[in-house]
Every structure is written in structure tokens, then in C-alpha cells.
Scaffold this motif. Structure first.
Motif, PDB file in Angstrom:
ATOM      1  N   ARG A 193       0.828  -1.207   0.000  1.00 26.04           N
ATOM      2  CA  ARG A 193       0.000   0.000   0.000  1.00 26.04           C
ATOM      3  C   ARG A 193       0.864   1.259   0.000  1.00 26.04           C
ATOM      4  O   ARG A 193       0.667   2.167  -0.789  1.00 26.04           O
ATOM      5  CB  ARG A 193      -0.917  -0.025   1.228  1.00 26.04           C
ATOM      6  N   TYR A 194       1.860   1.267   0.886  1.00 21.12           N
ATOM      7  CA  TYR A 194       2.695   2.467   0.987  1.00 21.12           C
ATOM      8  C   TYR A 194       3.601   2.645  -0.220  1.00 21.12           C
ATOM      9  O   TYR A 194       3.840   3.750  -0.675  1.00 21.12           O
ATOM     10  CB  TYR A 194       3.512   2.450   2.279  1.00 21.12           C
ATOM     11  N   ARG A 195       4.131   1.527  -0.727  1.00 17.98           N
ATOM     12  CA  ARG A 195       5.004   1.646  -1.900  1.00 17.98           C
ATOM     13  C   ARG A 195       4.217   2.233  -3.076  1.00 17.98           C
ATOM     14  O   ARG A 195       4.677   3.131  -3.767  1.00 17.98           O
ATOM     15  CB  ARG A 195       5.584   0.278  -2.265  1.00 17.98           C
ATOM     16  N   LEU A 196       3.001   1.712  -3.257  1.00 16.68           N
ATOM     17  CA  LEU A 196       2.161   2.171  -4.358  1.00 16.68           C
ATOM     18  C   LEU A 196       1.785   3.646  -4.175  1.00 16.68           C
ATOM     19  O   LEU A 196       1.882   4.454  -5.100  1.00 16.68           O
ATOM     20  CB  LEU A 196       0.907   1.298  -4.432  1.00 16.68           C
ATOM     21  N   LEU A 197       1.394   3.977  -2.936  1.00 17.59           N
ATOM     22  CA  LEU A 197       0.980   5.350  -2.644  1.00 17.59           C
ATOM     23  C   LEU A 197       2.122   6.329  -2.912  1.00 17.59           C
ATOM     24  O   LEU A 197       1.944   7.356  -3.581  1.00 17.59           O
ATOM     25  CB  LEU A 197       0.525   5.444  -1.186  1.00 17.59           C
ATOM     26  N   LEU A 198       3.318   5.996  -2.417  1.00 22.70           N
ATOM     27  CA  LEU A 198       4.458   6.892  -2.609  1.00 22.70           C
ATOM     28  C   LEU A 198       4.845   6.986  -4.086  1.00 22.70           C
ATOM     29  O   LEU A 198       5.214   8.046  -4.572  1.00 22.70           O
ATOM     30  CB  LEU A 198       5.643   6.408  -1.764  1.00 22.70           C
ATOM     31  N   LEU A 199       4.729   5.842  -4.795  1.00 19.40           N
ATOM     32  CA  LEU A 199       5.005   5.851  -6.234  1.00 19.40           C
ATOM     33  C   LEU A 199       4.057   6.800  -6.959  1.00 19.40           C
ATOM     34  O   LEU A 199       4.467   7.610  -7.801  1.00 19.40           O
ATOM     35  CB  LEU A 199       4.813   4.452  -6.813  1.00 19.40           C
ATOM     36  N   VAL A 200       2.773   6.697  -6.613  1.00 24.40           N
ATOM     37  CA  VAL A 200       1.771   7.536  -7.269  1.00 24.40           C
ATOM     38  C   VAL A 200       2.036   9.015  -6.970  1.00 24.40           C
ATOM     39  O   VAL A 200       2.006   9.858  -7.867  1.00 24.40           O
ATOM     40  CB  VAL A 200       0.346   7.141  -6.810  1.00 24.40           C
ATOM     41  N   LEU A 201       2.345   9.318  -5.699  1.00 30.41           N
ATOM     42  CA  LEU A 201       2.595  10.707  -5.326  1.00 30.41           C
ATOM     43  C   LEU A 201       3.823  11.261  -6.044  1.00 30.41           C
ATOM     44  O   LEU A 201       3.798  12.373  -6.592  1.00 30.41           O
ATOM     45  CB  LEU A 201       2.802  10.810  -3.811  1.00 30.41           C
ATOM     46  N   ALA A 202       4.901  10.465  -6.050  1.00 29.02           N
ATOM     47  CA  ALA A 202       6.130  10.921  -6.705  1.00 29.02           C
ATOM     48  C   ALA A 202       5.892  11.095  -8.206  1.00 29.02           C
ATOM     49  O   ALA A 202       6.373  12.062  -8.819  1.00 29.02           O
ATOM     50  CB  ALA A 202       7.268   9.934  -6.454  1.00 29.02           C
ATOM     51  N   SER A 203       5.137  10.168  -8.806  1.00 30.33           N
ATOM     52  CA  SER A 203       4.842  10.274 -10.238  1.00 30.33           C
ATOM     53  C   SER A 203       4.010  11.508 -10.519  1.00 30.33           C
ATOM     54  O   SER A 203       4.227  12.214 -11.507  1.00 30.33           O
ATOM     55  CB  SER A 203       4.065   9.053 -10.733  1.00 30.33           C
ATOM     56  N   MET A 204       3.055  11.746  -9.639  1.00 29.67           N
ATOM     57  CA  MET A 204       2.169  12.904  -9.803  1.00 29.67           C
ATOM     58  C   MET A 204       2.990  14.200  -9.793  1.00 29.67           C
ATOM     59  O   MET A 204       2.845  15.042 -10.678  1.00 29.67           O
ATOM     60  CB  MET A 204       1.187  12.902  -8.610  1.00 29.67           C
ATOM     61  N   ALA A 205       3.856  14.332  -8.788  1.00 28.11           N
ATOM     62  CA  ALA A 205       4.666  15.542  -8.674  1.00 28.11           C
ATOM     63  C   ALA A 205       5.599  15.680  -9.872  1.00 28.11           C
ATOM     64  O   ALA A 205       5.733  16.761 -10.456  1.00 28.11           O
ATOM     65  CB  ALA A 205       5.468  15.521  -7.379  1.00 28.11           C
ATOM     66  N   THR A 206       6.234  14.573 -10.269  1.00 30.00           N
ATOM     67  CA  THR A 206       7.157  14.621 -11.400  1.00 30.00           C
ATOM     68  C   THR A 206       6.418  14.948 -12.694  1.00 30.00           C
ATOM     69  O   THR A 206       6.838  15.819 -13.456  1.00 30.00           O
ATOM     70  CB  THR A 206       7.861  13.267 -11.590  1.00 30.00           C
ATOM     71  N   ALA A 207       5.333  14.224 -12.907  1.00 30.16           N
ATOM     72  CA  ALA A 207       4.597  14.410 -14.160  1.00 30.16           C
ATOM     73  C   ALA A 207       4.080  15.847 -14.265  1.00 30.16           C
ATOM     74  O   ALA A 207       4.118  16.451 -15.342  1.00 30.16           O
ATOM     75  CB  ALA A 207       3.434  13.421 -14.235  1.00 30.16           C
ATOM     76  N   THR A 208       3.624  16.405 -13.147  1.00 28.17           N
ATOM     77  CA  THR A 208       3.142  17.784 -13.193  1.00 28.17           C
ATOM     78  C   THR A 208       4.288  18.750 -13.457  1.00 28.17           C
ATOM     79  O   THR A 208       4.143  19.728 -14.197  1.00 28.17           O
ATOM     80  CB  THR A 208       2.437  18.152 -11.867  1.00 28.17           C
ATOM     81  N   SER A 209       5.443  18.466 -12.851  1.00 23.12           N
ATOM     82  CA  SER A 209       6.619  19.307 -13.105  1.00 23.12           C
ATOM     83  C   SER A 209       6.981  19.279 -14.583  1.00 23.12           C
ATOM     84  O   SER A 209       7.232  20.319 -15.203  1.00 23.12           O
ATOM     85  CB  SER A 209       7.817  18.821 -12.282  1.00 23.12           C
ATOM     86  N   VAL A 210       7.030  18.072 -15.143  1.00 24.40           N
ATOM     87  CA  VAL A 210       7.353  17.934 -16.568  1.00 24.40           C
ATOM     88  C   VAL A 210       6.285  18.648 -17.401  1.00 24.40           C
ATOM     89  O   VAL A 210       6.583  19.294 -18.395  1.00 24.40           O
ATOM     90  CB  VAL A 210       7.440  16.441 -16.961  1.00 24.40           C
ATOM     91  N   CYS A 211       5.061  18.549 -16.927  1.00 22.95           N
ATOM     92  CA  CYS A 211       3.934  19.135 -17.642  1.00 22.95           C
ATOM     93  C   CYS A 211       4.046  20.652 -17.732  1.00 22.95           C
ATOM     94  O   CYS A 211       3.761  21.251 -18.760  1.00 22.95           O
ATOM     95  CB  CYS A 211       2.661  18.693 -16.924  1.00 22.95           C
TER      96      CYS A 211
END
Lengths: 278, 341
Positions: free
Chosen positions: B242-260
Motif C-alpha cells: 500500500r505504501y510503496r504504491l501510494l508513494l510511487l503515485v505521489l512521486a509520479s504525480m509531482a514529477t509528471a506535473t513538473s514535466v507538464c
């Protein structure tokens, strides 16, 4: 019974390692799992801690089926020290021992004064408090093991499952770890651990469980388990046991390998880089 | 703990200084006093009201440099903190936001937007394409690594590499049939930049980056446990998946938005957490805030320097981060090697 295992079969996906293992452990017992490499000792310990699923059978921890325990509840009942733990990055001793307090904190909580007290006490007990702010990677094997033991102690569980806590350490550290364990059991903790050193296991454990090829070959007091017949059967090599008259400890050793045939002489010659004289 | 307080204070001051530099430097030089006065007057604060600020400077501050600076702060902070989180999840200091397919996914999204001509319709087509592509790539990476209800780290790493390669090939295939103008548009996007950022970009990035960063900060203690591996984390009672997935999603979200909002910017997500780990240590409760602040300051500094380093031209921030990041990284590698020898 603090721990009871009934008709357990376990292993990795597609490969059953343990077959029909049953035993119970009472409060304050110090049980050592012994046996040759590949007998299933670590697999048994991991299955008891719920890190591997039981393929068949049941495990009860303090009367509760472990599959019914929540992650947190399980971690407040049983601590687990893994074999050869590796610490990535330069984490300090305090940061590692702090993880032992994890099951007592809500997700939004940070560790507080009381946790710090327990962390310090655990480290002081294992004699590692002086390393508190040092990176774990910088410590020697014996020092690291004392830190990891402190981490399991900080978890404050009635049951401790330790996978080879003393293997690879200097003799002094080995005996020290065993002494800690015995003291903890006298104080009412229950310990199940994997041990390679048979004579050390015999000296410090209240009970031995001899595993061989995934089954329990013998279960009982050390002197009942460490007999030449049982050990020879378990290890597949001729083994003798004598009591040292000076120390009263058990000396365990293999006798006459009988494998010095011509083929081995040739192999040795090749390994040493000598001409084989026909 | 006191040392850490001082470090955070220093990082905060750096952030402030860099922010002022970013508002002041550029083709039109604006004096620091005017920057301060312009900000105060724009917000109708009762200070510096008597300092006269020319209207053109006021316009440059409020319509060009302020949104640009804020976008830089958001993107840099997002890349910094998610880089630290990903290095933690993978227990590997060479991990960066590219490792789970974010950059290559964003590229595919952008290529498709450019190829279909959607880029000409609205200025948000590119950022949205990048965001969707990045998140889809991360989803694909995680789905490929998912086995028997577990996400083993090594499998995740490998599937990230494979997905990255596949998507890169896909982008390349589409690029070969594009005309020169569209190719140039894509090229410009791949070298991330902060030029022509508007308040709309700020609004686009604000929520996802601040929101996911806040949750990552709260979960930093959990990340400390997760780093030690599956068995260790489970043994102390963590719901690892649960935590690995949650942190992955959060990190992806922040990165993807930055790239965006800023395009592909390398090195921030890799070098900043690395650098901070040497300064504040690996404990994520200190590493994450430090990486957030340092990432923001580093990116905005690179952007500001890029505007003045070559008069008459603007060196895009994606180039500056690599120019400053590469030598530093080499230095780190060599220093690390010496310690191993």
C-alpha cells in the motif's frame, strides 16, 4: 501456548520446503532451530512471521491464527531479525532502531519522548548506546548485530524470531548474543531462533528442534536431540558427540569422511595445478 | 537537530535570494529595490509605496517573471522531493524520476499532441499531453511489475527501464514522419524551459505539486522503513504494498506535473536529493524537506543564470541544469570512489 504450529506445509511458489511441521512453544522457552543448510530453518521462521504464506496448516500466535492478525497487531506480538540485514544509505543507529517503534505509531504520528527512551534503553541493554549517532555501515559485524537486536527489542514484542543472530560473529560476540537471549527468556520473552553452531545452541537453548529435509527430525532438550544417530541422519555424514569433561559442553564433530578415493586425488591435483601422474 | 535547523534556514534564505535574482535578472535589468517595491505595490502592501516603479518594470515583474519564477519553484521542488522519494523506494541513489517511465511517457504524450496538430489549438495541449503520457507510462510500469499482489522493487526497476525504452522507440517512430517545424517544436519541449510561462501554468501545477509534496512529507517516516526492504518493513508491521504504491503515485504525480509545466528537465531529481543526503543524512524526515527547498532554489537559479550568462540569448533551464549538474555529479562520483578505495 505462546506459539503453536499445526501440520504446516510451506515454501516458495511452486516449491514446498516444509512438510507437516507441528510443534508448540510455551512462554519463556528458548528454542533453537538446528539442522543442515537447506533443511528449511529460515523458511520456517519466515512462515511463522507471516513473510511467507503457509501452503497448508495453521500457525497460532498467542492463540490467534496469524492470518487473522492485522499487520500492526502481528508486529506488536512478534519481532523478527532477518539474516544478514543490509542497510542502504548511511542511516544512523538511532534511525534504524527507531523503525522498531513503527507498530506503535499512527500514520500521522512522529516518534516522541517515550519512544526515544525505549530506543536508548534497548541500545544500552545490548551495549550499543555509544554508537547512537554513528552510521550503521561504519560499524563492525558484531556491533551491527547488537544494533539490530536492539531494534527488535525496541519493538517490545512477547515473541522474538531471530534468524542466525550470531552467525559470522567473533566468539565473544556470539556468546554475548546468546546470553542476551537467555536473559530475555528468563524475563518472560519467548525466542525461536535459527542457529548453525550446534554446541552453542546446546549450551544456551532450553530446547532444540532438529530439522532435516523440511521435517522435524527431533524435538526436545539439547542432550536428547544432539545424539550421534540423529545428527548423522540429519546431516548425512557420520557425526560423533562427546561431552567435554572439563567444560561440560558438547563437542560435535564429523568422523572419517572416507571419501579420499582416487578420483578426488586427481581432482585435487588439477586444482593445485600439478601434473597428474598416471 | 540544531544543525538541521540551520541548514533549513540557509536553504530558505537561498530560496528568497534566488527568487529576487530571478525577478531582477533578464533582458530588462530591474533593480532589487524596484523588485521589492513592485511586489509590495502589486499586493497593495502598506510598505515601499513611495518608491516609484516604472510601468514597464511592473508589467515584466507581474506578467512575465513572477509566473515564470513560481513555475520554476514548483517544478524544481516537485522534482527534488519526488527524486528523493524514488531513490528511497528503490533504495538506490541512482534512481531518478525517469526510472519509472515518467519522462519517456511524457515525451510520447507530447509527440502525439504535436503530430496530431492538437498543439496548435490550445496552449494547454502540450502540458496535458505530457501529464497523461507520464501517468500512463507509470501505470504501465507498475502493472508490469505487479505479481501475486506484490510489487518487487527489482522487477519494478526493470519494467521501468523496458517501458522507457519501448516508449522512446515509439516516440522516435512518430518523429521520423513529422515535418521540420513540428520536429523543432518537439525538440524545444525536450529541452525543458520556463520561457513564456503564465499564471495559467502556475494554477495548473500548484495543486498537484503542493498536494503530493505535502503527503510525501507526512509519509517520510514510513519511507524510512520502506527503504530497509520488504521483509524488514513487514516485520515492523507496515502494509508494504500500500505504501510503496501510494508513494510511487505521489512521486509520479509531482514529477509528471513538473514535466507538464516546464518540460523535461534532467538532473534536478537525481542530483539534488543526492547532494542533500550528503548534507542532512538519509533520514527522509529531513531529506524530503531539504530536497524540496533545494530543488526549487536550484532550478530557479539555473533559469536566472541562463538568462544572463550569454547576453542577447537565453539558455534554456534544461540545458543549465545539465551543465551545472554534470560536473557536480562527476565530482560526487569521484569523491565516492576515493572513499571506497
Amino acid at each position: 501456548m505462546v506459539l503453536s504450529i499445526r501440520d504446516l506445509c510451506a515454501g516458495y511458489s511452486g516449491k514446498t520446503i516444509l512438510q507437516n511441521v507441528s510443534f508448540s512453544v510455551g512462554k519463556g522457552e528458548l528454542v533453537s532451530l538446528v539442522g543442515p543448510n537447506g533443511a528449511g530453518k529460515s523458511t520456517l521462521l519466515k512462515t511463522i512471521r507471516g513473510l511467507l504464506p503457509a501452503l497448508q496448516g495453521k500457525i497460532f500466535l498467542q492463540g490467534t491464527d496469524i492470518t487473522k492478525l492485522s499487520e500492526g497487531e502481528f508486529a506488536r506480538r512478534a519481532g523478527y531479525l532477518q539474516q544478514q540485514m543490509q542497510v542502504p544509505f548511511a542511516y544512523t543507529v538511532r534511525e534504524i532502531v527507531q523503525t522498531g517503534r513503527y507498530p506503535y505509531l499512527h500514520w500521522w504520528q512522529q516518534s516522541g519522548k517515550q519512544d526515544e527512551e525505549i530506543i536508548r534503553a534497548s541500545l544500552a541493554y545490548t551495549g550499543a548506546l555509544e554508537f547512537l549517532d554513528r552510521p550503521v555501515q561504519e560499524l563492525s559485524g558484531g556491533q551491527q548485530q547488537r544494533v539490530f537486536l536492539a531494534k527488535v527489542l525496541a519493538q517490545q514484542t512477547p515473541v522474538l524470531l531471530l534468524d542466525e543472530p550470531a552467525t559470522g560473529l567473533d566468539l565473544i560476540y556470539q556468546e554475548e548474543i546468546f546470553r542476551f537471549c537467555r536473559e530475555l527468556c528468563v524475563a518472560g520473552r519467548t525466542i525461536v531462533m535459527v542457529v548453525h553452531e550446534l554446541s552453542l545452541a546446546a549450551r544456551f537453548s532450553s530446547r532444540l528442534l532438529l530439522l532435516s529435509q523440511g521435517t522435524v527430525l527431533a524435538d526436545g532438550k539439547p542432550e536428547k536431540v544432539l545424539t550421534p544417530e540423529l545428527l548423522t541422519k540429519a546431516y548425512g555424514a557420520s557425526i560423533a558427540v562427546t561431552e567435554n569433561p572439563l567444560t561440560g559442553h558438547m563437542d560435535i564433530y564429523t568422523t572419517g569422511s572416507g571419501r579420499q578415493d582416487e578420483r578426488r586425488a586427481k581432482l585435487l591435483a588439477t586444482v593445485l595445478g600439478r601434473e597428474v601422474t598416471e | 537537530m540544531r544543525r538541521y535547523g540551520i541548514i533549513v534556514l540557509v536553504l530558505g534564505i537561498c530560496l528568497l535570494v534566488v527568487g529576487v535574482l530571478s525577478l531582477s535578472w533578464g533582458q530588462m535589468k530591474i533593480p532589487f529595490l524596484h523588485v521589492a517595491a513592485g511586489l509590495a505595490q502589486g499586493m497593495e502592501l502598506p510598505i515601499l509605496a513611495q518608491v516609484p516603479v516604472p510601468a514597464d518594470e511592473m508589467a515584466v515583474i507581474w506578467h512575465i517573471r513572477l509566473p515564470r519564477t513560481i513555475v520554476g519553484l514548483l517544478a524544481g521542488g516537485g522534482l527534488g522531493i519526488s527524486g528523493a522519494v524514488l531513490q528511497g523506494i528503490f533504495a538506490n541513489q541512482l534512481a531518478d524520476p525517469g526510472i519509472i517511465g515518467v519522462s519517456s511517457g511524457a515525451s510520447v504524450g507530447v509527440v502525439l499532441v504535436i503530430a496530431t496538430g492538437a498543439a496548435g489549438i490550445t496552449m494547454f495541449a502540450l502540458p496535458v499531453g505530457a501529464l497523461v503520457g507520464a501517468l500512463a507510462a507509470v501505470g504501465l510500469t507498475v502493472a508490469m511489475a505487479w505479481r501475486h499482489g506484490r510489487i518487487p522493487v527489482m522487477t519494478l526497476l526493470l519494467s521501468g527501464v523496458v517501458v522507457g525504452m519501448f516508449l522512446a522507440a515509439f516516440s522516435a517512430a512518430v518523429l521520423t514522419i513529422l515535418d521540420v517545424n513540428k520536429l523543432q517544436e518537439y525538440l524545444f519541449w525536450t529541452i525543458g524551459g520556463l520561457d513564456y510561462r503564465r499564471w495559467e501554468h502556475v494554477l495548473l501545477g500548484l495543486g498537484p505539486i503542493l498536494g503530493s509534496s505535502a503527503v510525501m512529507l507526512v509519509l517520510s517516516r514510513q519511507l524510512n522503513v520502506l527503504v530497509l526492504g520488504d521483509n524488514e518493513a513487514k516485520a515492523v508491521g507496515m502494509a508494504v504494498k500500500r505504501y510503496r504504491l501510494l508513494l510511487l503515485v505521489l512521486a509520479s504525480m509531482a514529477t509528471a506535473t513538473s514535466v507538464c509545466i516546464s518540460g523535461n528537465i534532467g538532473f534536478v531529481g537525481l542530483v539534488v536529493p543526492h547532494m542533500m543526503r550528503l548534507i542532512v543524512g538519509p533520514d527522509h524526515r529531513r531529506l524530503l524537506p531539504a530536497s524540496l527547498l533545494a530543488g526549487a532554489a536550484f532550478l530557479v537559479l539555473c533559469d536566472a543564470v541562463g538568462r544572463v550568462i550569454w547576453s542577447g540569448y537565453e539558455v534554456r533551464v534544461g540545458i543549465m541544469t545539465a551543465f551545472i549538474g554534470t560536473p557536480y555529479f562527476l565530482y560526487l562520483l569521484r569523491k565516492h570512489q576515493q572513499r571506497l578505495d
